[in-house]
Design a protein around this motif. Structure first.
Motif, PDB file in Angstrom:
ATOM      1  N   THR A  33      76.961   6.893  55.841  1.00 54.46           N
ATOM      2  CA  THR A  33      77.265   7.927  54.558  1.00 54.46           C
ATOM      3  C   THR A  33      76.532   8.747  53.826  1.00 54.46           C
ATOM      4  OG1 THR A  33      79.595   7.757  54.951  1.00 54.46           O
ATOM      5  CG2 THR A  33      79.515   9.355  53.491  1.00 54.46           C
ATOM      6  N   ILE A  34      75.925   9.469  53.053  1.00 54.08           N
ATOM      7  CA  ILE A  34      75.660  10.052  52.763  1.00 54.08           C
ATOM      8  C   ILE A  34      76.191  10.500  51.177  1.00 54.08           C
ATOM      9  CG2 ILE A  34      73.857  11.847  51.697  1.00 54.08           C
ATOM     10  CD1 ILE A  34      72.698  11.900  54.509  1.00 54.08           C
ATOM     11  N   ALA A  35      76.744   9.529  50.393  1.00 55.77           N
ATOM     12  CA  ALA A  35      77.629  10.838  48.876  1.00 55.77           C
ATOM     13  C   ALA A  35      75.895  10.485  47.675  1.00 55.77           C
ATOM     14  CB  ALA A  35      78.545   9.397  48.838  1.00 55.77           C
ATOM     15  N   GLY A  36      75.674  11.185  47.499  1.00 57.70           N
ATOM     16  CA  GLY A  36      74.648  11.339  46.065  1.00 57.70           C
ATOM     17  C   GLY A  36      75.419  12.388  45.290  1.00 57.70           C
ATOM     18  N   SER A  37      75.385  11.697  43.847  1.00 52.80           N
ATOM     19  CA  SER A  37      75.641  12.064  43.208  1.00 52.80           C
ATOM     20  C   SER A  37      75.244  12.870  42.122  1.00 52.80           C
ATOM     21  CB  SER A  37      77.151  11.522  42.081  1.00 52.80           C
ATOM     22  OG  SER A  37      76.725  10.468  41.730  1.00 52.80           O
TER      23      SER A  37
ATOM     24  N   ASP B 297      78.642  14.011  52.728  1.00 53.92           N
ATOM     25  CA  ASP B 297      78.000  14.184  53.867  1.00 53.92           C
ATOM     26  C   ASP B 297      78.474  12.968  55.291  1.00 53.92           C
ATOM     27  OD1 ASP B 297      77.132  14.606  56.415  1.00 53.92           O
ATOM     28  OD2 ASP B 297      75.038  15.159  55.724  1.00 53.92           O
ATOM     29  N   SER B 298      78.766  13.331  56.360  1.00 52.13           N
ATOM     30  CA  SER B 298      79.630  12.049  56.858  1.00 52.13           C
ATOM     31  C   SER B 298      80.812  12.155  58.346  1.00 52.13           C
ATOM     32  CB  SER B 298      80.579  10.793  56.280  1.00 52.13           C
ATOM     33  OG  SER B 298      82.122  12.073  55.614  1.00 52.13           O
ATOM     34  N   GLY B 299      80.283  11.146  58.991  1.00 55.22           N
ATOM     35  CA  GLY B 299      80.617  11.314  60.389  1.00 55.22           C
ATOM     36  C   GLY B 299      81.205  10.222  60.824  1.00 55.22           C
ATOM     37  N   GLY B 300      81.857  10.218  61.775  1.00 58.34           N
ATOM     38  CA  GLY B 300      82.890   9.158  63.008  1.00 58.34           C
ATOM     39  C   GLY B 300      82.066   8.612  64.443  1.00 58.34           C
ATOM     40  N   GLN B 301      82.088   7.670  64.658  1.00 55.11           N
ATOM     41  CA  GLN B 301      82.042   7.859  66.617  1.00 55.11           C
ATOM     42  C   GLN B 301      83.832   7.119  66.848  1.00 55.11           C
ATOM     43  OE1 GLN B 301      79.898   9.055  68.161  1.00 55.11           O
ATOM     44  NE2 GLN B 301      77.833   8.442  67.552  1.00 55.11           N
ATOM     45  N   TYR B 302      84.135   8.085  67.906  1.00 52.32           N
ATOM     46  CA  TYR B 302      85.166   7.723  68.826  1.00 52.32           C
ATOM     47  C   TYR B 302      84.916   8.327  69.378  1.00 52.32           C
ATOM     48  CZ  TYR B 302      87.063   9.467  63.674  1.00 52.32           C
ATOM     49  OH  TYR B 302      87.456   9.781  62.546  1.00 52.32           O
TER      50      TYR B 302
ATOM     51  N   ASP C 113      85.975   9.856  72.537  1.00 47.92           N
ATOM     52  CA  ASP C 113      86.651  11.002  72.321  1.00 47.92           C
ATOM     53  C   ASP C 113      85.523  12.348  71.757  1.00 47.92           C
ATOM     54  OD1 ASP C 113      87.771  10.737  70.275  1.00 47.92           O
ATOM     55  OD2 ASP C 113      89.691  11.996  70.805  1.00 47.92           O
ATOM     56  N   GLY C 114      85.111  11.386  71.032  1.00 49.51           N
ATOM     57  CA  GLY C 114      83.717  12.781  70.166  1.00 49.51           C
ATOM     58  C   GLY C 114      82.962  11.798  69.008  1.00 49.51           C
ATOM     59  N   THR C 115      81.863  12.864  68.578  1.00 45.46           N
ATOM     60  CA  THR C 115      81.355  12.434  67.391  1.00 45.46           C
ATOM     61  C   THR C 115      80.934  13.925  66.542  1.00 45.46           C
ATOM     62  OG1 THR C 115      79.147  10.979  68.901  1.00 45.46           O
ATOM     63  CG2 THR C 115      79.018  11.891  66.873  1.00 45.46           C
ATOM     64  N   THR C 116      81.934  13.277  65.323  1.00 47.70           N
ATOM     65  CA  THR C 116      81.821  13.998  64.388  1.00 47.70           C
ATOM     66  C   THR C 116      80.577  13.931  62.890  1.00 47.70           C
ATOM     67  OG1 THR C 116      82.955  12.682  62.915  1.00 47.70           O
ATOM     68  CG2 THR C 116      84.001  13.753  64.913  1.00 47.70           C
ATOM     69  N   ASP C 117      80.459  15.132  62.268  1.00 50.24           N
ATOM     70  CA  ASP C 117      79.558  15.042  60.733  1.00 50.24           C
ATOM     71  C   ASP C 117      79.990  16.170  60.332  1.00 50.24           C
ATOM     72  OD1 ASP C 117      77.423  14.942  59.735  1.00 50.24           O
ATOM     73  OD2 ASP C 117      75.985  15.809  61.600  1.00 50.24           O
ATOM     74  N   ILE C 118      80.348  16.007  58.920  1.00 49.22           N
ATOM     75  CA  ILE C 118      80.877  17.010  58.102  1.00 49.22           C
ATOM     76  C   ILE C 118      80.112  16.793  56.629  1.00 49.22           C
ATOM     77  CG2 ILE C 118      83.079  15.676  58.175  1.00 49.22           C
ATOM     78  CD1 ILE C 118      84.530  17.726  57.100  1.00 49.22           C
ATOM     79  N   THR C 119      79.582  17.277  56.193  1.00 50.18           N
ATOM     80  CA  THR C 119      80.011  17.468  54.680  1.00 50.18           C
ATOM     81  C   THR C 119      80.564  18.484  53.747  1.00 50.18           C
ATOM     82  OG1 THR C 119      77.161  17.723  55.186  1.00 50.18           O
ATOM     83  CG2 THR C 119      77.667  17.830  52.699  1.00 50.18           C
ATOM     84  N   ARG C 120      81.049  17.909  52.833  1.00 47.53           N
ATOM     85  CA  ARG C 120      82.267  18.649  51.848  1.00 47.53           C
ATOM     86  C   ARG C 120      81.064  18.719  50.358  1.00 47.53           C
ATOM     87  NH1 ARG C 120      83.367  20.775  55.341  1.00 47.53           N
ATOM     88  NH2 ARG C 120      84.990  21.859  56.212  1.00 47.53           N
ATOM     89  N   THR C 121      80.965  19.243  49.740  1.00 45.22           N
ATOM     90  CA  THR C 121      80.459  19.471  48.431  1.00 45.22           C
ATOM     91  C   THR C 121      81.153  19.449  46.805  1.00 45.22           C
ATOM     92  OG1 THR C 121      78.162  20.059  48.954  1.00 45.22           O
ATOM     93  CG2 THR C 121      78.265  20.004  46.759  1.00 45.22           C
ATOM     94  N   LEU C 122      81.495  18.008  46.539  1.00 49.08           N
ATOM     95  CA  LEU C 122      83.142  18.001  45.797  1.00 49.08           C
ATOM     96  C   LEU C 122      82.559  18.087  44.173  1.00 49.08           C
ATOM     97  CD1 LEU C 122      84.549  14.993  48.047  1.00 49.08           C
ATOM     98  CD2 LEU C 122      84.683  17.628  48.002  1.00 49.08           C
ATOM     99  N   PRO C 123      83.488  18.767  43.361  1.00 51.00           N
ATOM    100  CA  PRO C 123      83.437  18.788  41.711  1.00 51.00           C
ATOM    101  C   PRO C 123      84.025  17.423  41.401  1.00 51.00           C
ATOM    102  CG  PRO C 123      84.898  20.354  42.220  1.00 51.00           C
ATOM    103  CD  PRO C 123      84.021  19.999  43.794  1.00 51.00           C
TER     104      PRO C 123
END
Length: 600
Positions: free
Chosen positions: A370-374, A402-407, A409-419
């Protein structure tokens, strides 16, 4: 906990290891040695035993290489890793080089005017890579020389090769049995007059045989090689100890199993012509076939495009994985919003998010660290938090997550920028431009035959209007319980592969201000046939279906900058998040989701 926060690189060890390498070069009569971040399978992620670049230099990024001469050592990295490389390597001994702006051939000509032999391991370079470099060195006194790996000679405690378990992947999720896949691809070989194809990409082998492995962290693949014959038989070369009775029964009688040490002997006995992928397989294979005179032809790995064109069951499975993952993301975001500034660190964020995914009951692994850069760490596109770099989230920061999971039934990848607290006007303006680019790709309709290079600029246009940009592609391909970075499909100015229905990609424009903040917004999308519009022409069009569902933080949006169609898209997306994800959430998270997905 899947992710570790221990700093694995040892930049302090770089200078003495560099000196040992130079002594080995001198003993071998070589003026230079090339150290890629690659293994024999050309995967982006490598096992610890193959991470020679990090062992030598301290640089831990997933792309780059080092060229070592007697009086220079260049670490070549692209725009994603330049800040990281300067921080991780001892710059008194290694010089970061901006690549691809500076080509390796030009750098060697400049630093080695007297010429000499520059060695490389033919297991770690493709024919295409060596042909390109040799072309750049034409007319110079520099000679490229394949040789046994010099790093391996001086690495006394090199880890052993991985021994992860191999297991079947359900035909119901794949949409076809491995026998059906083998027969279909064998027919293409037969029609082309080719007797066999050599396959060395681990995700191609996993796809072809409907198997998954555990050799590479975050990527469910097994190291090995395969030969597909024109009658559908496959010879698989991997350690037999990785397969139990169930896995062996799954492969059946038409898939033979042998250790990797037998791969070369099997190549020697092939009838030609043999198909080889110039862009993916080790040059060593070419040398082996040429040494015994077996005819060969260049051709693409036969698995690459069929793997990229996902079947209906694969897409359905991926949709299900994304709903489960989206619920975990929302549980995390609801918790995150309750934490005051100054109370969390980046490691706290990573641990909580992983716990939310694990609570789904279906998490097999994370799909990448996981990419967790502040704050300023967010300006590093591929930042990985460690105990040494861990930072407290402070008032006014942005957090790139920026993170994701291996399941299964699928591979996920999502990024959200949070204040964190109240965002500033510069941050909101840049975030809105990034959002506009992401929405533009999401809404796109485009003619069949276009490639990623034709679409990449559409995501950048809002940023270009402000003289802003990002130094990475807009999107990469994604597998189905396979590698989170999958080729050949990409949204990139470098990609010439036409997009086709079933291809899954990321849609992730960004903006990074060094030393200050970073922004990225990412959803996964799948290419679909577009429904014809009234009054349109009769030629077919393609579009994208969004697979990822989690809210985009409205506190960072300058709504006045959005055009009405952009506002409408975002409001519809948030309504879909409520409908699809809401029923999967706990009570508090459901109330939070209802609140944050109201129309702008």
């Amino acid at each position: 906990m899947f992710q570790s926060f221990t700093e694995t690189a040892r930049p302090d060890q770089g200078p003495p290891r560099l000196e040992r390498l130079r002594r080995a070069m001198a003993d071998a009569g070589m003026a230079g040695w090339l150290v890629p971040r690659a293994d024999a399978h050309q995967g982006e992620y490598v096992a610890p035993c193959d991470n020679r670049l990090a062992w030598l230099t301290g640089f831990t990024g997933s792309a780059g290489f080092c060229a070592v001469l007697a009086d220079a050592a260049g670490v070549f990295v692209d725009g994603r890793y330049r800040v990281q490389a300067r921080a991780q390597v001892d710059t008194d001994h290694f010089t970061p080089v901006d690549w691809p702006e500076t080509r390796l051939g030009d750098w060697l000509r400049r630093h080695l005017p007297a010429g000499g032999e520059v060695g490389f391991d033919p297991w770690l370079y493709t024919p295409e890579q060596i042909d390109s470099l040799e072309s750049a060195l034409v007319g110079s006194p520099i000679r490229l020389t394949p040789a046994d790996n010099l790093i391996d000679r001086i690495w006394p405690d090199r880890p052993a090769p991985p021994q992860g378990r191999i297991s079947p992947w359900p035909d119901s999720l794949a949409g076809a049995s491995h026998a059906q896949k083998r027969d279909r691809l064998a027919e293409t070989l037969h029609e082309a007059g080719q007797r066999a194809a050599v396959i060395t990409l681990t995700d191609s082998i996993a796809w072809l045989l409907n198997i998954r492995g555990r050799d590479i962290p975050r990527n469910p693949v097994a190291q090995g090689f395969a030969i597909l014959h024109d009658d559908g038989r496959v010879a698989l070369f991997t350690d037999p100890a990785k397969l139990d009775g169930t896995a062996r029964a799954h492969l059946g009688n038409d898939v033979t199993l042998a250790p990797p040490a037998d791969f070369g002997t099997a190549l020697d006995t092939l009838d030609g012509p043999v198909r080889l992928d110039k862009a993916t397989l080790p040059l060593w294979v070419v040398q082996r076939l040429d040494a015994v005179g077996i005819p060969r032809v260049w051709g693409e790995d036969p698995c690459i495009l069929p793997k990229a064109r996902k079947t209906d069951p694969e897409i359905a499975a991926t949709r299900a994985a994304h709903l489960r993952d989206g619920a975990a993301i929302c549980e995390f975001l609801a918790w995150f919003d309750d934490q005051p500034p100054g109370t969390l660190t980046e490691i706290d964020v990573v641990r909580r998010l992983e716990a939310c995914r694990a609570a789904t009951g279906g998490l097999i692994d994370i799909s990448f660290d996981t990419i967790a850069g502040s704050g300023p760490n967010g300006a590093l596109p591929h930042y990985r938090v460690s105990e040494a770099s861990n930072r407290t989230l402070a008032e006014g920061d942005l957090l790139v997550l920026d993170s994701g999971g291996q399941y299964l039934d699928g591979t996920t990848d999502i990024t959200r920028t949070l204040p964190v607290g109240t965002p500033g006007p510069d941050e909101r303006a840049a975030f809105t431009r990034v959002l506009q680019g992401m929405i533009a790709i999401s809404r796109l309709r485009f003619p069949k035959g276009l490639a990623g290079r034709d679409l990449d600029a559409i995501a950048r246009y809002p940023l270009w209007l402000a003289d802003q940009d990002y130094a990475h592609g807009t999107g990469h391909g994604v597998g189905v319980h396979l590698c989170v970075h999958e080729g050949p499909q990409r949204l990139s100015r470098l990609s010439e592969v036409p997009l086709e229905p079933g291809m899954i990609l990321s849609n992730e424009p960004g903006y990074y201000r060094e030393g200050a903040f970073g922004i990225r917004i990412e959803n996964l999308i799948v290419v679909c046939d577009a429904i014809p519009l009234p009054g349109g022409d009769e030629t077919g069009k393609l579009c994208f279906e969004t697979l990822t569902f989690a809210p985009i933080d409205r506190r960072l949006i300058d709504a006045a900058r959005l055009a009405p169609p952009e506002r409408d898209w975002l409001d519809r997306y948030h309504a879909t998040c409520r409908d699809k994800i809401g029923p999967l959430l706990s009570g508090p998270a459901r109330l939070w989701l209802d609140k944050v997905t109201q129309p702008l």
